[in-house]
Motif scaffolding. Structure first.
Motif, PDB file in Angstrom:
ATOM      1  N   GLY A  55       0.962  -1.288   0.046  1.00 48.03           N
ATOM      2  CA  GLY A  55      -0.069   0.120  -0.183  1.00 48.03           C
ATOM      3  C   GLY A  55       0.951   1.242   0.000  1.00 48.03           C
ATOM      4  N   ALA A  56       2.224   1.459  -0.566  1.00 41.10           N
ATOM      5  CA  ALA A  56       3.254   2.146  -0.824  1.00 41.10           C
ATOM      6  C   ALA A  56       2.858   3.252  -1.732  1.00 41.10           C
ATOM      7  CB  ALA A  56       4.440   1.623  -0.857  1.00 41.10           C
ATOM      8  N   SER A  58       0.160   5.402  -1.956  1.00 35.69           N
ATOM      9  CA  SER A  58      -0.470   6.599  -1.478  1.00 35.69           C
ATOM     10  C   SER A  58      -0.652   6.639   0.094  1.00 35.69           C
ATOM     11  CB  SER A  58      -1.889   6.790  -2.192  1.00 35.69           C
ATOM     12  OG  SER A  58      -2.658   5.798  -1.784  1.00 35.69           O
ATOM     13  N   GLY A  61       0.982   4.235   3.688  1.00 37.54           N
ATOM     14  CA  GLY A  61       1.931   3.669   2.981  1.00 37.54           C
ATOM     15  C   GLY A  61       3.131   4.529   2.577  1.00 37.54           C
ATOM     16  N   ARG A  81      -0.696   0.370  -8.489  1.00 38.02           N
ATOM     17  CA  ARG A  81      -0.515   1.536  -9.514  1.00 38.02           C
ATOM     18  C   ARG A  81       1.217   1.573  -9.531  1.00 38.02           C
ATOM     19  NH1 ARG A  81      -2.948   6.126  -6.903  1.00 38.02           N
ATOM     20  NH2 ARG A  81      -2.849   4.817  -5.059  1.00 38.02           N
ATOM     21  N   ALA A 105       1.906  -5.106  -7.567  1.00 34.12           N
ATOM     22  CA  ALA A 105       1.153  -6.451  -7.513  1.00 34.12           C
ATOM     23  C   ALA A 105      -0.333  -6.057  -6.952  1.00 34.12           C
ATOM     24  CB  ALA A 105       1.786  -7.031  -6.546  1.00 34.12           C
ATOM     25  N   PRO A 138      -6.185  -4.261   3.335  1.00 32.64           N
ATOM     26  CA  PRO A 138      -7.108  -5.017   3.327  1.00 32.64           C
ATOM     27  C   PRO A 138      -6.961  -5.886   1.978  1.00 32.64           C
ATOM     28  CG  PRO A 138      -8.023  -2.915   3.025  1.00 32.64           C
ATOM     29  CD  PRO A 138      -6.451  -2.708   3.443  1.00 32.64           C
TER      30      PRO A 138
HETATM   31  N1  LIG Z   1      -5.881   7.654   6.491  1.00 34.66           N
HETATM   32  C1  LIG Z   1      -6.465   7.401   7.723  1.00 34.66           C
HETATM   33  O1  LIG Z   1      -6.189   8.581   8.584  1.00 34.66           O
HETATM   34  C2  LIG Z   1      -6.743   6.075   8.299  1.00 34.66           C
HETATM   35  C3  LIG Z   1      -7.098   5.891   9.499  1.00 34.66           C
HETATM   36  C4  LIG Z   1      -7.544   4.855   9.999  1.00 34.66           C
HETATM   37  C5  LIG Z   1      -7.599   3.558   9.266  1.00 34.66           C
HETATM   38  N2  LIG Z   1      -7.205   3.834   7.844  1.00 34.66           N
HETATM   39  C6  LIG Z   1      -7.170   2.680   7.067  1.00 34.66           C
HETATM   40  O2  LIG Z   1      -5.801   2.309   6.620  1.00 34.66           O
HETATM   41  C7  LIG Z   1      -5.991   1.801   5.371  1.00 34.66           C
HETATM   42  C8  LIG Z   1      -4.907   2.914   4.546  1.00 34.66           C
HETATM   43  O3  LIG Z   1      -5.447   4.342   4.487  1.00 34.66           O
HETATM   44  P1  LIG Z   1      -4.806   5.282   3.556  1.00 34.66           P
HETATM   45  O4  LIG Z   1      -5.393   6.438   3.987  1.00 34.66           O
HETATM   46  O5  LIG Z   1      -3.229   4.960   3.455  1.00 34.66           O
HETATM   47  O6  LIG Z   1      -5.632   4.685   2.161  1.00 34.66           O
HETATM   48  P2  LIG Z   1      -5.068   4.832   0.432  1.00 34.66           P
HETATM   49  O7  LIG Z   1      -4.393   6.253   0.476  1.00 34.66           O
HETATM   50  O8  LIG Z   1      -6.100   4.678  -0.276  1.00 34.66           O
HETATM   51  O9  LIG Z   1      -3.833   3.645   0.385  1.00 34.66           O
HETATM   52  C9  LIG Z   1      -4.281   2.476   0.168  1.00 34.66           C
HETATM   53  C10 LIG Z   1      -3.017   1.770  -0.504  1.00 34.66           C
HETATM   54  O10 LIG Z   1      -3.405   0.451  -0.385  1.00 34.66           O
HETATM   55  C11 LIG Z   1      -2.973  -0.013  -1.890  1.00 34.66           C
HETATM   56  N3  LIG Z   1      -3.901  -0.917  -2.075  1.00 34.66           N
HETATM   57  C12 LIG Z   1      -5.180  -1.227  -2.109  1.00 34.66           C
HETATM   58  N4  LIG Z   1      -5.742  -2.251  -2.440  1.00 34.66           N
HETATM   59  C13 LIG Z   1      -4.435  -2.932  -2.952  1.00 34.66           C
HETATM   60  C14 LIG Z   1      -4.379  -4.270  -3.449  1.00 34.66           C
HETATM   61  N5  LIG Z   1      -5.422  -5.353  -3.488  1.00 34.66           N
HETATM   62  N6  LIG Z   1      -3.202  -4.699  -3.814  1.00 34.66           N
HETATM   63  C15 LIG Z   1      -1.874  -4.070  -3.395  1.00 34.66           C
HETATM   64  N7  LIG Z   1      -2.059  -2.762  -2.883  1.00 34.66           N
HETATM   65  C16 LIG Z   1      -3.391  -2.258  -2.618  1.00 34.66           C
HETATM   66  C17 LIG Z   1      -3.234   1.294  -2.662  1.00 34.66           C
HETATM   67  O11 LIG Z   1      -2.284   1.112  -3.757  1.00 34.66           O
HETATM   68  P3  LIG Z   1      -2.896   0.911  -5.169  1.00 34.66           P
HETATM   69  O12 LIG Z   1      -4.175   1.483  -5.551  1.00 34.66           O
HETATM   70  O13 LIG Z   1      -1.711   1.333  -6.072  1.00 34.66           O
HETATM   71  O14 LIG Z   1      -3.058  -0.440  -5.591  1.00 34.66           O
HETATM   72  C18 LIG Z   1      -2.768   2.455  -1.830  1.00 34.66           C
HETATM   73  O15 LIG Z   1      -1.375   2.516  -1.961  1.00 34.66           O
HETATM   74  C19 LIG Z   1      -7.298   2.058   4.952  1.00 34.66           C
HETATM   75  O16 LIG Z   1      -7.939   0.725   5.001  1.00 34.66           O
HETATM   76  C20 LIG Z   1      -7.803   2.829   5.656  1.00 34.66           C
HETATM   77  O17 LIG Z   1      -9.303   2.629   5.771  1.00 34.66           O
HETATM   78  C21 LIG Z   1      -6.593   4.956   7.464  1.00 34.66           C
END
Ligand SMILES: NC(=O)c1ccc[n+]([C@@H]2O[C@H](COP(=O)([O-])OP(=O)(O)OC[C@H]3O[C@@H](n4cnc5c(N)ncnc54)[C@H](OP(=O)(O)O)[C@@H]3O)[C@@H](O)[C@H]2O)c1
Length: 138
Positions: A55-56, A58, A61, A81, A105, A138
């Motif tokens: 998840g790196a 965006s 990550g 991506r 991946a 997830p």
């Molecule tokens: N941001 C917050 O304040 C916060 C707070 C509490 C909990 N969370 C939870 O923490 C998680 C991450 O949050 P975030 O803000 O960092 O979200 P985000 O910016 O949407 O990042 C998600 C990352 O996961 C990757 N990803 C998603 N599905 C994937 C897959 N099947 N295979 C590989 N990579 C995958 C995405 O990359 P690609 O699209 O390039 O695959 C992206 O790099 C989420 O579950 C969110 O609900 C976030």
């Protein structure tokens, strides 16, 4: 001889009492203060270590990649991506990461997740033994 033995015994008792009553409490208080006041401000040195971040591309990550880059870690960055990962990789190198591996991946697929781990070990496993999985999506 008896006088010498007696003197040695007194010296030993005084030494042990001083150790227990003076050195140990001061040392414990000093360690506690250092742990509470200094440790939170120290940055862990990650030079020579490797982190694998999924998840790196965006969000959390991506920010983790930058924080570990500042601490000198090498890293494998995984997400779907690839172009976004390349951008994160370039910035991580600028911030101090000596070596960055980008792996496009979909880790919801077990064989893809396995490929990510194997690619990371293939690149870094021989040179760096400590490998940490830092971010799971997830
Ligand atoms: N941001 C917050 O304040 C916060 C707070 C509490 C909990 N969370 C939870 O923490 C998680 C991450 O949050 P975030 O803000 O960092 O979200 P985000 O910016 O949407 O990042 C998600 C990352 O996961 C990757 N990803 C998603 N599905 C994937 C897959 N099947 N295979 C590989 N990579 C995958 C995405 O990359 P690609 O699209 O390039 O695959 C992206 O790099 C989420 O579950 C969110 O609900 C976030």
């Amino acid at each position: 001889m008896e006088l010498l033995n007696g003197s040695l015994s007194v010296v030993m008792h005084v030494f042990i009492a001083a150790l227990l009553l003076v050195y140990l409490p001061i040392s414990l208080v000093w360690r506690l203060l250092r742990w509470v006041l200094v440790r939170p401000f120290l940055k862990e040195d990650m030079t020579g270590k490797v982190v694998l971040i999924t998840g790196a591309s965006s969000g959390i990550g991506e920010q983790l990649a930058y924080e570990y880059a500042k601490r000198g870690a090498s890293m494998a960055l995984a997400a779907r991506r690839e172009r976004a990962l390349e951008t994160v990789s370039a910035k991580a190198r600028e911030l101090g990461a000596p070596d960055v591996l980008v792996i496009a991946a979909d880790i919801s697929n077990p064989s893809e997740a396995n490929r990510v781990v194997q690619a990371t070990i293939g690149r870094f496993g021989q040179r760096n033994r400590q490998l940490s999985l830092l971010h799971r999506m997830p």
